[in-house]
Design a protein around this motif. Structure first.
Motif, short mmCIF file in Angstrom:
data_model
loop_
_atom_site.label_atom_id
_atom_site.label_comp_id
_atom_site.label_asym_id
_atom_site.label_seq_id
_atom_site.Cartn_x
_atom_site.Cartn_y
_atom_site.Cartn_z
N TYR A 270 35.34 46.28 55.55
CA TYR A 270 34.63 47.52 55.93
C TYR A 270 34.57 48.49 54.75
O TYR A 270 33.54 49.13 54.51
N ILE A 271 35.67 48.61 54.01
CA ILE A 271 35.68 49.51 52.85
C ILE A 271 34.67 49.01 51.81
O ILE A 271 33.88 49.79 51.26
N ARG A 272 34.67 47.71 51.52
CA ARG A 272 33.74 47.15 50.53
C ARG A 272 32.30 47.41 50.94
O ARG A 272 31.47 47.87 50.13
N SER A 273 31.98 47.13 52.18
CA SER A 273 30.61 47.33 52.66
C SER A 273 30.22 48.80 52.60
O SER A 273 29.11 49.15 52.18
N PHE A 274 31.14 49.68 52.99
CA PHE A 274 30.88 51.11 52.97
C PHE A 274 30.59 51.60 51.56
O PHE A 274 29.67 52.39 51.33
N LEU A 275 31.35 51.11 50.57
CA LEU A 275 31.15 51.54 49.20
C LEU A 275 29.87 50.98 48.59
O LEU A 275 29.18 51.67 47.84
N LEU A 276 29.55 49.73 48.93
CA LEU A 276 28.42 49.08 48.26
C LEU A 276 27.08 49.36 48.94
O LEU A 276 26.04 49.39 48.27
N THR A 277 27.10 49.56 50.27
CA THR A 277 25.83 49.72 50.99
C THR A 277 25.71 51.05 51.72
O THR A 277 24.63 51.37 52.21
N GLY A 278 26.82 51.79 51.84
CA GLY A 278 26.80 53.02 52.60
C GLY A 278 26.98 52.82 54.08
O GLY A 278 27.04 53.79 54.85
N LYS A 279 27.15 51.57 54.52
CA LYS A 279 27.38 51.25 55.92
C LYS A 279 28.57 50.33 56.04
O LYS A 279 28.79 49.45 55.19
#
Length: 282
Positions: A270-279
């Motif tokens: 979740y952290i990786r996705s949030f940082l890379l895509t904003g979601k």
């Protein structure tokens, strides 16, 4: 471990280095940065992970005798740490410790580009739940912290609801917990620092005002909460996500407060996705 010298004292920290976006990960009371060991192992290939050991009982270097170790004081130490290392556009990730809300309320959040709040103290849940109440009672008694943590040398005591049993659904490895508690077992100055923090909780009105100030945090924010949490009420996660103008909420099952222990792979995703895509996509 690297170290940095601040006005309040010396902080030790881990820094994976690299040119990737900076992620600063903060732990809670009577722990150290090893709480994040699995998450850091997952993220370090893409991100620069910086993990300070806060003066909350798991630290090995006592703070200066006159250091302000109230919740706002420790929030100020985090801000000074970011300043001293000149870290900018940081993704600040919190677990258990809720002082990041004070950092925003005090206007010391200029270096924070994104906020990730996992199950932690919020609103007036300071110290949190049954374990927090037990810790507060121990801190008020002469020799109380020394006695309370000496009891945790007995491994069955660690899984009681009033100690660590409700903090993680799966037992934290004993060798990890031994590292967390060793400074409190051996150094009265570390116990002094923890006592100052535990007894330095502001009035309820001030605590609630910190949460309200999150309405002014105009940057991306992710709230990841344990749906079965027994110490940090799940409704607090929902309320925090509503307060944050760009707040997104994820509720995880099969875990308690210490999501980095119970569900590190899902949290990392979740952290990786949030940082890379904003979601946040698990």
């Amino acid at each position: 471990m690297a170290e940095v010298h601040l006005a309040a004292g010396t902080l030790e920290y881990e820094d994976t280095g690299g040119d990737g976006p900076v992620v600063v990960l903060l732990h809670g009371v009577a722990m150290d940065g090893s709480l994040w060991r699995h998450v850091v192992a997952d993220l370090r290939g893409e991100f620069r992970c910086v993990v300070p050991t806060l003066p909350l009982g798991g630290h090995r270097r006592p703070m200066k005798e006159d250091a302000d170790l109230s919740i706002p004081g420790v929030a100020g130490i985090v801000a000074d740490f970011l300043d001293e290392l000149d870290l900018r556009d940081v993704t600040l990730v919190m677990s258990d410790w809720g002082g990041g809300q004070a950092l925003v309320a005090l206007g010391r959040d200029e270096r924070i580009g994104r906020l990730v709040i996992t199950s932690c103290e919020a609103f007036d849940n300071f110290p949190p739940g049954l374990p927090g109440s037990n810790l507060f009672t121990s801190a008020k008694m002469p020799g109380g912290l020394n006695f309370a943590f000496k009891l945790l040398k007995m491994k069955p005591m660690r899984r009681l609801p009033m100690t660590w049993g409700w903090m993680s659904k799966r037992p934290v490895p004993h060798e990890v917990m031994n590292g967390w508690f060793e400074p409190l077992w051996t150094n009265p100055e570390i116990r002094r620092d923890l006592r100052k923090y535990v007894l330095g909780v502001p009035p309820k009105e001030e605590l609630l005002s910190w949460a309200e100030k999150l309405r002014d945090f105009d940057r991306p924010a992710l709230v990841v909460w344990a749906a079965e949490d027994k110490v940090m009420p799940p409704e607090h996660g929902r309320k925090l996500a509503e307060l944050l103008p760009q707040g997104e909420l994820v509720e995880l099952d099969d875990c308690y407060t210490l999501i980095p222990e119970d569900q590190p792979a899902r949290l990392s995703a979740y952290i990786r996705s949030f940082l890379l895509t904003g979601k946040a996509v698990g």
